[in-house]
Design a protein around this motif. Structure first.
Motif, PDB file in Angstrom:
ATOM      1  N   ASP A   1       1.002  -1.182   0.037  1.00 24.42           N
ATOM      2  CA  ASP A   1       0.019  -0.025   0.054  1.00 24.42           C
ATOM      3  C   ASP A   1       0.925   1.198  -0.023  1.00 24.42           C
ATOM      4  N   ASP A   2       1.311   1.558  -1.007  1.00 21.66           N
ATOM      5  CA  ASP A   2       2.195   2.815  -1.457  1.00 21.66           C
ATOM      6  C   ASP A   2       1.382   4.003  -1.993  1.00 21.66           C
ATOM      7  N   GLY A   3       0.151   3.811  -2.187  1.00 20.56           N
ATOM      8  CA  GLY A   3      -0.851   4.824  -2.699  1.00 20.56           C
ATOM      9  C   GLY A   3      -0.508   5.102  -4.173  1.00 20.56           C
ATOM     10  N   ILE A   4       0.307   4.397  -4.921  1.00 22.13           N
ATOM     11  CA  ILE A   4       0.598   4.549  -6.310  1.00 22.13           C
ATOM     12  C   ILE A   4      -0.233   3.373  -6.968  1.00 22.13           C
ATOM     13  N   LEU A   5      -1.243   3.554  -7.981  1.00 23.08           N
ATOM     14  CA  LEU A   5      -2.036   2.591  -8.590  1.00 23.08           C
ATOM     15  C   LEU A   5      -1.213   2.202  -9.798  1.00 23.08           C
ATOM     16  N   GLY A   6      -0.346   1.068  -9.617  1.00 22.07           N
ATOM     17  CA  GLY A   6       0.364   0.580 -10.619  1.00 22.07           C
ATOM     18  C   GLY A   6      -0.351  -0.686 -11.186  1.00 22.07           C
ATOM     19  N   PRO A   7       0.564  -1.313 -12.079  1.00 19.85           N
ATOM     20  CA  PRO A   7       0.087  -2.757 -12.685  1.00 19.85           C
ATOM     21  C   PRO A   7      -0.124  -3.761 -11.635  1.00 19.85           C
ATOM     22  N   LYS A   8       0.600  -3.987 -10.498  1.00 14.35           N
ATOM     23  CA  LYS A   8       0.287  -4.756  -9.583  1.00 14.35           C
ATOM     24  C   LYS A   8      -0.899  -4.792  -8.886  1.00 14.35           C
ATOM     25  N   THR A   9      -1.374  -3.337  -8.507  1.00 12.26           N
ATOM     26  CA  THR A   9      -2.882  -3.073  -7.946  1.00 12.26           C
ATOM     27  C   THR A   9      -3.834  -3.309  -8.979  1.00 12.26           C
ATOM     28  N   LEU A  10      -3.695  -3.036 -10.210  1.00 14.38           N
ATOM     29  CA  LEU A  10      -4.825  -3.112 -11.220  1.00 14.38           C
ATOM     30  C   LEU A  10      -4.891  -4.759 -11.512  1.00 14.38           C
ATOM     31  N   GLU A  11      -3.738  -5.391 -11.528  1.00 12.76           N
ATOM     32  CA  GLU A  11      -4.156  -6.977 -11.588  1.00 12.76           C
ATOM     33  C   GLU A  11      -4.611  -7.459 -10.394  1.00 12.76           C
ATOM     34  N   ALA A  12      -4.410  -7.278  -9.471  1.00  3.93           N
ATOM     35  CA  ALA A  12      -5.120  -7.712  -8.026  1.00  3.93           C
ATOM     36  C   ALA A  12      -6.518  -7.086  -8.143  1.00  3.93           C
ATOM     37  N   ALA A  13      -6.774  -5.970  -8.287  1.00  4.94           N
ATOM     38  CA  ALA A  13      -8.231  -5.560  -8.211  1.00  4.94           C
ATOM     39  C   ALA A  13      -9.152  -6.383  -9.467  1.00  4.94           C
ATOM     40  N   LYS A  14      -8.490  -6.734 -10.627  1.00  3.80           N
ATOM     41  CA  LYS A  14      -9.223  -7.316 -11.633  1.00  3.80           C
ATOM     42  C   LYS A  14      -9.551  -8.606 -11.119  1.00  3.80           C
ATOM     43  N   LYS A  15      -8.430  -9.320 -10.370  1.00  5.98           N
ATOM     44  CA  LYS A  15      -8.897 -10.873 -10.028  1.00  5.98           C
ATOM     45  C   LYS A  15      -9.593 -11.056  -8.788  1.00  5.98           C
ATOM     46  N   ALA A  16      -9.714  -9.939  -8.008  1.00  7.87           N
ATOM     47  CA  ALA A  16     -10.721  -9.851  -6.734  1.00  7.87           C
ATOM     48  C   ALA A  16     -11.915 -10.105  -6.990  1.00  7.87           C
ATOM     49  N   GLY A  17     -12.513  -9.757  -7.918  1.00 13.25           N
ATOM     50  CA  GLY A  17     -13.970  -9.955  -8.103  1.00 13.25           C
ATOM     51  C   GLY A  17     -14.718  -8.918  -7.226  1.00 13.25           C
ATOM     52  N   SER A  18     -16.119  -9.256  -7.446  1.00  9.63           N
ATOM     53  CA  SER A  18     -16.918  -8.122  -6.396  1.00  9.63           C
ATOM     54  C   SER A  18     -16.827  -8.206  -5.046  1.00  9.63           C
ATOM     55  N   MET A  19     -16.180  -9.521  -4.504  1.00  8.25           N
ATOM     56  CA  MET A  19     -16.490  -9.718  -3.129  1.00  8.25           C
ATOM     57  C   MET A  19     -15.496  -8.802  -2.473  1.00  8.25           C
ATOM     58  N   ILE A  20     -14.511  -8.180  -3.274  1.00  5.33           N
ATOM     59  CA  ILE A  20     -13.567  -7.188  -2.536  1.00  5.33           C
ATOM     60  C   ILE A  20     -14.230  -6.066  -2.025  1.00  5.33           C
ATOM     61  N   LEU A  21     -15.318  -5.593  -2.574  1.00  5.29           N
ATOM     62  CA  LEU A  21     -16.279  -4.413  -2.403  1.00  5.29           C
ATOM     63  C   LEU A  21     -16.521  -4.422  -0.917  1.00  5.29           C
ATOM     64  N   ALA A  22     -16.987  -5.331  -0.323  1.00  6.97           N
ATOM     65  CA  ALA A  22     -17.266  -5.255   1.296  1.00  6.97           C
ATOM     66  C   ALA A  22     -15.863  -4.937   1.952  1.00  6.97           C
ATOM     67  N   GLU A  23     -14.766  -5.543   1.610  1.00  5.50           N
ATOM     68  CA  GLU A  23     -13.481  -5.274   2.426  1.00  5.50           C
ATOM     69  C   GLU A  23     -13.147  -3.663   2.330  1.00  5.50           C
ATOM     70  N   LEU A  24     -13.371  -3.367   1.059  1.00  2.00           N
ATOM     71  CA  LEU A  24     -12.969  -1.903   0.642  1.00  2.00           C
ATOM     72  C   LEU A  24     -14.066  -0.923   1.396  1.00  2.00           C
ATOM     73  N   VAL A  25     -15.073  -1.203   1.560  1.00  2.00           N
ATOM     74  CA  VAL A  25     -16.157  -0.351   2.142  1.00  2.00           C
ATOM     75  C   VAL A  25     -15.859  -0.338   3.518  1.00  2.00           C
ATOM     76  N   ALA A  26     -15.418  -1.582   4.238  1.00  2.00           N
ATOM     77  CA  ALA A  26     -15.244  -1.574   5.748  1.00  2.00           C
ATOM     78  C   ALA A  26     -14.050  -0.967   5.827  1.00  2.00           C
ATOM     79  N   ARG A  27     -13.033  -0.819   5.060  1.00  2.00           N
ATOM     80  CA  ARG A  27     -11.991   0.018   5.337  1.00  2.00           C
ATOM     81  C   ARG A  27     -12.170   1.373   5.211  1.00  2.00           C
TER      82      ARG A  27
END
Length: 166
Positions: free
Chosen positions: A107-133
Motif C-alpha cells: 500500500d504505497d498509494g500508487i496505482l500501478g500494474p500490480k494493484t490493477l491486476e489484483a483488483a481485476k482478479k479480486a472480483g466483486s467480493m472485495i467491495l465489502a472489504e474496501l467499504v469496511a476499510r
C-alpha cells in the motif's frame, strides 16, 4: 469499450454530485474546504471562481483530479465507483491505499500494474472489504461525531450502487 468506461464515470459522478450538494453553494464553518459547489472547494482550488463553477467544469475537475488518478477506466466498474467516491471524499492517495490493502498488495498509494491486476482478479467480493476499510478511516477522522452518520449513509449507498454496477 469507450462507452462502457464513460457509463462507469457517469454512474460515479452522478452519485458524487448528488452527495456533494450539486449546484448548491455551501460554506459550512466546520468544513475545512470552505466555500464549495458541486463538492469542489475553494481551499483545494484557490484560483477558481467557485460561485461561477458550472457542472461541466466540475465534472472535468473530477475526471482529471480524481478519476484519472485512480485509473478508473482500468478498474472493474463496481470497484471504480467505490474507489472514485473514496478519492473524492477521502482523497485519491487514501483511496488507492485502501484499495491496495483490500486486495492485498503493497500500500504505497500508487496505482500501478500490480494493484490493477489484483483488483481485476479480486472480483466483486472485495467491495465489502474496501467499504469496511473506508468506514474505519471515517471513524478515525476527528470530524466523525459531526459528519459520521452522513458518511456512513453515503458509504452504504455507494456500496449498494457498486453492487448494482457489478
Amino acid at each position: 469499450m469507450g462507452r462502457c468506461i464513460d457509463m462507469t464515470f457517469d454512474t460515479a459522478i452522478d452519485f458524487i454530485l448528488a452527495h456533494e450538494g450539486g449546484a448548491t453553494i455551501t460554506e459550512d464553518p466546520h468544513d475545512p474546504g470552505g466555500l464549495t459547489k458541486y463538492g469542489i472547494s475553494q481551499r483545494a482550488h484557490p484560483l477558481l471562481n467557485i460561485r461561477a463553477l458550472t457542472e461541466a467544469e466540475a465534472k472535468q475537475i473530477y475526471r482529471e483530479q480524481y478519476w484519472n488518478k485512480i485509473r478508473g477506466d482500468e478498474l472493474p466498474p463496481a470497484l471504480a465507483v467505490v474507489v472514485m467516491d473514496a478519492a473524492v471524499n477521502q482523497g485519491p492517495h487514501a483511496a488507492i491505499r485502501m484499495l491496495q490493502q483490500a486486495v492485498g498488495v503493497h500500500d504505497d498509494g500508487i496505482l500501478g500494474p500490480k494493484t490493477l491486476e489484483a483488483a481485476k482478479k479480486a472480483g466483486s467480493m472485495i467491495l465489502a472489504e474496501l467499504v469496511a476499510r473506508r468506514m474505519v478511516a471515517y471513524g478515525l477522522n476527528p470530524n466523525f461525531t459531526r459528519y459520521g452518520l452522513g458518511w456512513a449513509r453515503r458509504l452504504s449507498e455507494c456500496h449498494e450502487l457498486a453492487m448494482e454496477t457489478a
